[in-house]
Design an enzyme around this catalytic site. Structure first.
Site, short mmCIF file in Angstrom:
data_model
loop_
_atom_site.label_atom_id
_atom_site.label_comp_id
_atom_site.label_asym_id
_atom_site.label_seq_id
_atom_site.Cartn_x
_atom_site.Cartn_y
_atom_site.Cartn_z
N ARG A 93 -11.14 -2.78 -5.74
CA ARG A 93 -10.01 -1.58 -6.19
C ARG A 93 -9.51 -1.96 -7.81
O ARG A 93 -8.51 -2.79 -7.44
CB ARG A 93 -8.50 -1.67 -5.07
CG ARG A 93 -8.05 -0.39 -5.59
CD ARG A 93 -6.36 -0.29 -4.82
NE ARG A 93 -5.64 0.35 -4.88
CZ ARG A 93 -4.74 1.03 -4.73
NH1 ARG A 93 -4.14 -0.19 -3.60
NH2 ARG A 93 -3.88 2.35 -4.20
N PHE A 98 -3.43 1.08 -14.64
CA PHE A 98 -2.01 0.65 -13.49
C PHE A 98 -2.81 -0.86 -13.25
O PHE A 98 -1.24 -1.47 -12.75
CB PHE A 98 -2.55 1.70 -12.60
CG PHE A 98 -1.80 1.69 -11.08
CD1 PHE A 98 -0.43 0.87 -11.15
CD2 PHE A 98 -2.28 2.05 -9.94
CE1 PHE A 98 0.23 0.45 -9.54
CE2 PHE A 98 -1.86 2.07 -8.80
CZ PHE A 98 -0.04 1.44 -8.21
N GLN A 101 -7.31 -5.37 -8.63
CA GLN A 101 -6.87 -5.36 -6.68
C GLN A 101 -7.74 -6.42 -6.27
O GLN A 101 -9.15 -5.93 -6.27
CB GLN A 101 -6.01 -4.71 -6.13
CG GLN A 101 -6.03 -4.90 -4.62
CD GLN A 101 -4.88 -4.02 -3.36
OE1 GLN A 101 -4.61 -2.97 -4.26
NE2 GLN A 101 -5.26 -4.36 -2.10
N ASN A 140 -0.19 -5.95 -0.31
CA ASN A 140 0.01 -5.28 1.16
C ASN A 140 0.25 -4.27 2.09
O ASN A 140 0.05 -2.91 1.12
CB ASN A 140 1.70 -5.31 1.68
CG ASN A 140 2.94 -5.23 0.91
OD1 ASN A 140 2.55 -3.76 0.62
ND2 ASN A 140 3.68 -5.73 -0.01
N PHE A 151 -2.71 -8.75 -7.01
CA PHE A 151 -3.61 -7.68 -7.67
C PHE A 151 -2.53 -7.80 -8.99
O PHE A 151 -1.55 -8.45 -9.37
CB PHE A 151 -2.65 -6.29 -6.90
CG PHE A 151 -1.37 -6.00 -6.56
CD1 PHE A 151 -0.84 -5.17 -8.04
CD2 PHE A 151 -0.85 -6.11 -5.76
CE1 PHE A 151 0.88 -4.92 -7.59
CE2 PHE A 151 0.59 -5.61 -5.78
CZ PHE A 151 0.93 -4.73 -6.37
N LEU A 160 7.14 -0.23 -7.57
CA LEU A 160 6.79 -1.26 -7.26
C LEU A 160 8.34 -2.65 -6.97
O LEU A 160 7.62 -3.32 -6.12
CB LEU A 160 5.46 -2.26 -7.16
CG LEU A 160 4.37 -0.90 -7.42
CD1 LEU A 160 2.61 -2.04 -8.36
CD2 LEU A 160 4.16 -0.42 -6.35
N HIS A 164 7.11 -5.60 -3.61
CA HIS A 164 5.49 -6.28 -3.54
C HIS A 164 5.99 -7.42 -3.53
O HIS A 164 7.20 -7.82 -4.44
CB HIS A 164 4.71 -5.98 -4.26
CG HIS A 164 3.86 -4.63 -3.47
ND1 HIS A 164 3.43 -4.97 -3.22
CD2 HIS A 164 4.10 -3.35 -3.74
CE1 HIS A 164 2.40 -3.99 -2.24
NE2 HIS A 164 3.03 -2.49 -3.16
#
Length: 219
Positions: A93, A98, A101, A140, A151, A160, A164
């Site tokens: 990903r 951004f 991952q 997660n 990530f 975030l 996380h």
């Protein structure tokens, strides 16, 4: 009567000057000898892995681990790397500006397992925030669902925070991370050309120290 020595003003200034030079030279040589003595003292190796080096198909980057704030997460990723778990695993990903991952052997974003079993609890620290590019966190699917995925953010992501576990930062190779963040992706954010981890190596000490140690052991 006591004999008093009276020096001319210019002589007193000259004497003060030489005393000043002598003191500075004494301090300089003392510090030089002391620093060399400290360098000669062998440094103890860290008890835990402190960094993880990732060799990928486009370059190498290294993560510094935050054991103090997230010991379970750091131990998890270090032991997975030690066992070769990440070797051959891709980054599934990538979202430009951004994050990137990876860490899922299935490549679906729904797989991966920790050394503790399937999932383990979050280690959220109020001292660590997603303040800028290079922060590394556990991926997660909700609270306390950590496994093997992680990530790296490419910009500040304050939304975030508290969701996380932050367990490290990019120690070196940030340019490689930035290149990963620019690869072409499909409509599901999957890289069109694979981004693969060729080898993940846990280190006790930063990579440059590890290299020098290897050279010494070969001599």
């Amino acid at each position: 009567r006591k004999l008093q020595l009276v020096f001319p003003a210019n002589m007193r200034m000259r004497m003060d000057h030489y005393i000043h030079i002598y003191i500075h030279r004494y301090i300089y040589f003392y510090m030089l000898i002391h620093s060399r003595q400290m360098e000669a003292i062998p440094k103890e190796k860290p008890k835990f892995y402190t960094h993880i080096q990732f060799q990928t198909n486009i370059g190498t980057f290294c993560i510094e681990l935050y054991y103090r704030h997230a010991p379970k997460s750091c131990h998890n990723i270090a032991k997975l790397a030690e066992g070769g778990y990440y070797n051959g695993v891709g980054f599934h990903r990538v979202i430009k500006d951004f994050m990137i991952q990876g860490g899922d052997p299935t490549g679906t974003g729904r797989g991966g397992q920790s050394i503790y079993g399937k999932q383990f609890k979050d280690e959220i620290s109020s001292h660590l925030k997603h303040t800028g590019a290079g922060v590394v966190s556990m991926a997660n699917s909700g609270p306390n669902t950590n496994g093997s995925q992680f990530f790296v953010i490419l910009k500040p992501t304050p939304w975030l925070d508290g969701k996380h576990t932050i367990f490290g930062r990019i120690y070196s190779g940030m340019s490689i991370i930035q290149r990963m963040g620019l690869v072409a992706t499909d409509d599901q954010d999957r890289p069109k050309n694979p981004l693969k981890i060729l080898r993940a190596t846990p280190l006790k000490g930063p990579p440059e120290h590890q290299i020098s140690t290897d050279i010494i052991s070969m001599q």
